[in-house]
Enzyme design. Structure first.
Site, PDB file in Angstrom:
ATOM      1  N   SER A   1      33.980  30.373  49.894  1.00  0.00           N
ATOM      2  CA  SER A   1      35.428  30.249  50.020  1.00  0.00           C
ATOM      3  C   SER A   1      35.977  30.875  51.306  1.00  0.00           C
ATOM      4  O   SER A   1      35.575  30.501  52.394  1.00  0.00           O
ATOM      5  CB  SER A   1      36.053  30.861  48.767  1.00  0.00           C
ATOM      6  OG  SER A   1      37.427  30.668  48.733  1.00  0.00           O
TER       7      SER A   1
ATOM      8  N   SER B   1      39.432  45.302  42.462  1.00  0.00           N
ATOM      9  CA  SER B   1      39.162  43.920  42.848  1.00  0.00           C
ATOM     10  C   SER B   1      37.963  43.392  42.066  1.00  0.00           C
ATOM     11  O   SER B   1      37.032  44.143  41.752  1.00  0.00           O
ATOM     12  CB  SER B   1      38.875  43.855  44.342  1.00  0.00           C
ATOM     13  OG  SER B   1      38.158  42.678  44.641  1.00  0.00           O
TER      14      SER B   1
ATOM     15  N   GLU C   1      48.429  31.135  41.822  1.00  0.00           N
ATOM     16  CA  GLU C   1      48.317  32.505  42.288  1.00  0.00           C
ATOM     17  C   GLU C   1      49.144  32.574  43.571  1.00  0.00           C
ATOM     18  O   GLU C   1      49.252  31.575  44.299  1.00  0.00           O
ATOM     19  CB  GLU C   1      46.865  32.849  42.607  1.00  0.00           C
ATOM     20  CG  GLU C   1      45.988  32.903  41.378  1.00  0.00           C
ATOM     21  CD  GLU C   1      44.614  33.505  41.668  1.00  0.00           C
ATOM     22  OE1 GLU C   1      44.263  34.473  41.000  1.00  0.00           O
ATOM     23  OE2 GLU C   1      43.911  33.006  42.560  1.00  0.00           O
ATOM     24  N   ALA C   2      49.702  33.753  43.858  1.00  0.00           N
ATOM     25  CA  ALA C   2      50.524  33.892  45.061  1.00  0.00           C
ATOM     26  C   ALA C   2      49.739  33.458  46.302  1.00  0.00           C
ATOM     27  O   ALA C   2      50.297  32.912  47.250  1.00  0.00           O
ATOM     28  CB  ALA C   2      50.996  35.335  45.196  1.00  0.00           C
TER      29      ALA C   2
ATOM     30  N   ARG D   1      42.782  47.371  44.847  1.00  0.00           N
ATOM     31  CA  ARG D   1      43.909  46.743  45.526  1.00  0.00           C
ATOM     32  C   ARG D   1      45.216  47.399  45.113  1.00  0.00           C
ATOM     33  O   ARG D   1      45.439  47.664  43.927  1.00  0.00           O
ATOM     34  CB  ARG D   1      43.996  45.251  45.187  1.00  0.00           C
ATOM     35  CG  ARG D   1      42.861  44.437  45.727  1.00  0.00           C
ATOM     36  CD  ARG D   1      43.205  42.951  45.782  1.00  0.00           C
ATOM     37  NE  ARG D   1      41.990  42.162  45.870  1.00  0.00           N
ATOM     38  CZ  ARG D   1      41.278  41.999  46.978  1.00  0.00           C
ATOM     39  NH1 ARG D   1      41.652  42.582  48.101  1.00  0.00           N
ATOM     40  NH2 ARG D   1      40.185  41.265  46.972  1.00  0.00           N
TER      41      ARG D   1
ATOM     42  N   THR E   1      36.242  40.839  43.397  1.00  0.00           N
ATOM     43  CA  THR E   1      35.385  40.193  44.392  1.00  0.00           C
ATOM     44  C   THR E   1      34.962  41.109  45.538  1.00  0.00           C
ATOM     45  O   THR E   1      34.102  40.747  46.326  1.00  0.00           O
ATOM     46  CB  THR E   1      36.094  38.963  45.023  1.00  0.00           C
ATOM     47  OG1 THR E   1      37.276  39.419  45.680  1.00  0.00           O
ATOM     48  CG2 THR E   1      36.470  37.930  43.996  1.00  0.00           C
TER      49      THR E   1
ATOM     50  N   ARG F   1      44.828  47.681  40.929  1.00  0.00           N
ATOM     51  CA  ARG F   1      43.751  47.154  40.076  1.00  0.00           C
ATOM     52  C   ARG F   1      42.456  47.080  40.883  1.00  0.00           C
ATOM     53  O   ARG F   1      42.491  46.915  42.105  1.00  0.00           O
ATOM     54  CB  ARG F   1      44.113  45.761  39.521  1.00  0.00           C
ATOM     55  CG  ARG F   1      44.471  44.743  40.579  1.00  0.00           C
ATOM     56  CD  ARG F   1      44.685  43.367  40.000  1.00  0.00           C
ATOM     57  NE  ARG F   1      43.410  42.681  39.754  1.00  0.00           N
ATOM     58  CZ  ARG F   1      42.699  42.064  40.697  1.00  0.00           C
ATOM     59  NH1 ARG F   1      43.090  42.040  41.965  1.00  0.00           N
ATOM     60  NH2 ARG F   1      41.571  41.473  40.381  1.00  0.00           N
TER      61      ARG F   1
END
Ligand code: NG1
Ligand code: ZN
Length: 546
Positions: free
Chosen positions: A65, A502, A372-373, A509, A504, A500
Site C-alpha cells: 500500500s 498503531s 476513514e479520514a 498515535r 501497522t 491508540r
C-alpha cells in the site's frame, strides 16, 4: 492425498529465517520485502486451504500500500471480496511463524480443525502492485498454491480493489460483473457516462482533473481506463511511475498526513486534484487557492458529499431506506457535527480504526457510507435496497422526476466497488456527483470547515501497554493517561484528543483537534509528552512543533 512430499519439497525453496516472527495485522503482513518470501509461499498454501473450505475462489494481493518501495506485504481476500475472516487471520499468523520443521504439522492442524476435504478443488486469484519485489513474491504465492494442487489465476499488475472485485465477480457467477480488468473498466465507465448525462453544460474545465498516481499501480490503471471514459473525464496524470519513487513525497498518505500537495504535480490555483495511495484503495482530494492556502478534502468530506447526494435521491424517489455514515475516531469533529446536526443523516456510527470494522458496521444499514479520514471508503447497499431500486425502475406509475432519481441511484450502485475502498471508483463517483450538482471543488469544501488537527507518533518500549475503549476514543491503561489527556484537553477550546497503539507501525498515535492550528499542535505536544512519560517512551522526549 499426500500433501507432505510436495509441500516439504517446495517449502525448502522458500525457507523461513529462523526466529522471525510476524503478525497478520489490520492490513495483512507488511514488512521489508526481503523478509517475505516464505510468508508469500505460506499464504499461497493458506489461500488454497481457505478455497477448499469455502468451495470458492480466494484472492491473494501482494502489496504494501502506502509504505515505502522497499517494503511489501500480502492480504488474503475472502469469497465476497471482503477481508479475511478473523479466525483465519490467526491461522495465517501461526503458519507464517512456524519454523521450517513445524510447517507441515501446523498446516495439518488447520486442515483438521476446519475439517477440510483435501480432494476439493481450489481456486486462487493472485495480483500484485508495481514494487520491484512484487514479481518474485507473487511467484512464491503461486508456488504455494501449486504445492497443494490448487488452480491459480495470475492477474499480474492490478490495484488492490480490482482484485477484490474479481474475486466477488467470480464467486457470484458474474452477477457482480465480469471478472476481468476490461469488465471492471466497462462496468464503472458505463455507470459514469450514464451519471454525467444528467449534468448540463459541463465545460472542459469542469471535466478536468489532476491525478497524483503515487508512482504506483493506480497510475497505470487510470491510463488503461481513460479511453473508456470518452473524454467525459479528462485526466492530467502526475507521478505516473515513469520517474519518481513509489509513495515518495506523493500519494494520498503523504498529502493527508503532511497536509500539503505532493511533489511532482504542476497545477494552477483552484484546480481540482486528487491523490491515490500505492495500491489505489485510498484517495484524497485537494486544491490550493489563489493566496496559496492548501485545502484538503479527505474521507470525511467525501462521505459527506456522497451521503448528501444519496439522501437527496432517496427523498426524490420516496424510498424509505435507512442510510448511515460510519466513521472512526479520526473523523474531523466538524464532519460528525455537520452530518448529525445539519444533515441529519442519522445515525453516524464510530468504529475502531481498520476497514473491516467500518465495513462490518456499514452492513447493518440499507445504505452504509463508510470512510476513514485518510480516504479509504466505499458505500454498501443491502440486497433489499438494491431490489427496491430495481422495482422502482420497473414501476410504470412513477413520474419523470422519480424515474430520473431512480436511474441515478442505480448507476450510483454500479459505479461503486462495494467490496472495498477503491480510489478509481471513488474518484468517478465524486466526479459524477460534482458534475450532477454543478458544484465546484471550492463549494464542496465549503460545506463545513475542518477543525485544525494534528497527528503525531510517539515511540514507546511496548505499545501494547495502551488499552482503549469507546471505539478507541478513551485509554483505560496505563493508569493516569486518560486523566492526563482530559485535563490537558480542558485547557483548550473546541478541543478533542485520543491516543491508540498503531496496528501497522511500532508507534503510539496521538490525534488532536482544536480551534486553531497552533492550539492543535500545542495540545498534540502536551499529549505526546503524557504518553511518553506514562506509557514508557523511548529515545528523546517529544519536542514542541515548530
Ligand atoms: P494504524 O497504523 O493502525 O493507525 C493505519 C491507518 C488506518 C488503516 C490502516 C491500514 C490512520 C490513522 N491509520 O492504521 O486507518 O488504513 O493503516 O492501512 O490513518
Ligand atoms: Zn492502500
Amino acid at each position: 492425498m499426500d500433501i507432505c512430499c510436495e509441500v516439504s519439497k517446495q517449502s525448502s525453496l522458500h525457507p523461513k529465517p529462523e526466529g522471525l516472527v510476524l503478525q497478520y495485522g489490520t492490513a495483512g503482513f507488511r514488512t521489508k520485502a526481503k523478509h517475505l518470501d516464505h510468508i508469500m509461499f505460506r499464504m499461497g498454501l493458506l489461500a488454497t486451504l481457505r478455497s477448499k473450505q469455502t468451495k470458492a475462489t480466494i484472492g491473494v494481493m501482494v502489496t504494501a500500500s502506502h509504505n515505502p518501495e522497499e517494503d511489501n506485504g500480502v492480504k488474503l481476500i475472502d469469497p465476497m471480496g471482503e477481508m479475511l475472516k478473523p479466525l483465519w487471520e490467526s491461522y495465517a499468523t501461526q503458519l507464517a511463524n512456524a519454523e521450517q520443521g513445524d510447517l507441515l504439522p501446523t498446516l495439518k492442524d488447520v486442515i483438521n480443525k476446519e475439517a477440510i476435504d483435501m480432494n476439493q478443488e481450489a481456486n486462487v486469484f493472485v495480483g500484485k502492485d508495481t514494487r520491484s519485489s512484487s514479481a518474485i513474491l507473487s511467484q512464491a504465492v503461486l508456488d504455494g498454491v501449486s504445492a497443494l494442487s490448487g488452480h491459480s489465476k495470475d492477474y499480474g499488475l492490478v490495484t488492490t480493489p480490482q482484485l477484490h472485485y474479481m474475486v466477488c465477480c467470480q464467486n457470484t457467477q458474474g452477477k457482480y460483473g465480469e471478472a476481468t480488468v476490461e469488465g471492471y473498466y466497462r462496468k464503472l465507465s458505463k455507470a459514469f457516462i450514464q451519471l454525467t448525462k444528467n449534468a448540463s453544460n459541463r465545460t472542459d474545465d469542469q471535466k478536468h482533473l489532476c491525478v497524483d498516481g503515487a508512482n504506483g499501480i493506480g497510475a497505470l490503471k487510470v491510463r488503461e481506463m481513460e479511453s473508456h471514459l470518452q473524454r467525459e473525464l479528462q485526466i492530467s496524470l502526475f507521478n505516473d511511475g515513469s520517474k519518481g519513487k513509489l509513495n515518495h513525497q506523493c500519494g494520498a498518505d503523504f498529502v493527508k498526513v503532511q497536509q500539503k500537495p505532493p511533489t511532482g504535480i504542476k497545477v494552477s490555483p483552484g484546480e481540482r486534484c486528487c491523490s491515490f495511495d500505492g495500491d489505489a484503495d485510498r484517495i484524497v482530494y485537494y486544491f490550493t487557492d489563489s493566496d496559496g492556502t492548501f485545502h484538503l478534502l479527505d474521507g470525511d468530506k467525501m462521505a459527506t458529499l456522497i451521503s448528501t447526494f444519496l439522501k437527496e435521491l432517496l427523498t426524490q424517489v420516496g424510498l424509505d431506506l435507512k442510510i448511515a455514515v460510519v466513521q472512526t475516531a479520526y473523523a474531523n469533529g466538524s464532519s460528525t457535527h455537520y452530518l448529525e446536526d445539519t444533515m441529519k443523516v442519522l445515525p453516524v456510527r464510530c468504529t475502531k480504526t481498520g476497514v473491516k470494522h467500518l465495513h462490518h458496521a456499514a452492513q447493518e444499514f440499507d445504505i452504509g457510507v463508510y470512510f476513514e479520514a485518510n480516504g479509504h471508503g466505499t458505500v454498501l447497499f443491502s440486497q433489499a435496497a438494491e431490489e427496491k431500486i430495481q422495482q422502482l425502475l420497473e414501476d410504470s406509475n412513477i413520474n419523470d422526476k422519480q424515474k430520473r432519481a431512480a436511474l441515478l441511484l442505480q448507476n450510483t450502485v454500479n459505479i461503486i466497488n462495494q467490496t472495498v475502498g477503491d480510489a478509481i471508483s471513488d474518484m468517478l463517483l465524486i466526479e459524477a456527483i460534482l458534475a450532477i450538482k454543478g458544484m465546484t471543488v471550492q463549494q464542496w469544501d465549503a460545506i463545513y470547515r475542518d477543525l485544525p488537527n494534528r497527528q503525531l507518533k510517539v515511540k514507546v518500549s511496548d505499545r501494547r501497554v495502551i488499552d482503549t475503549t469507546d471505539a478507541e476514543r478513551r485509554a483505560v491503561s496505563p493508569a493516569g493517561l486518560q486523566e492526563a489527556i482530559d485535563s490537558t484537553v480542558k485547557k483548550y477550546t473546541q478541543a478533542r484528543s485520543f491516543v491508540r497503539p498503531s496496528g501497522t507501525e511500532d508507534v503510539v498515535r496521538v490525534y488532536t483537534e482544536a480551534d486553531t492550528q497552533e492550539n492543535a499542535d500545542a495540545l498534540a505536544h502536551e499529549v505526546s509528552l503524557a504518553v511518553f512519560k506514562l506509557a514508557g517512551g523511548v529515545g528523546d522526549e517529544p519536542k514542541p512543533m515548530k
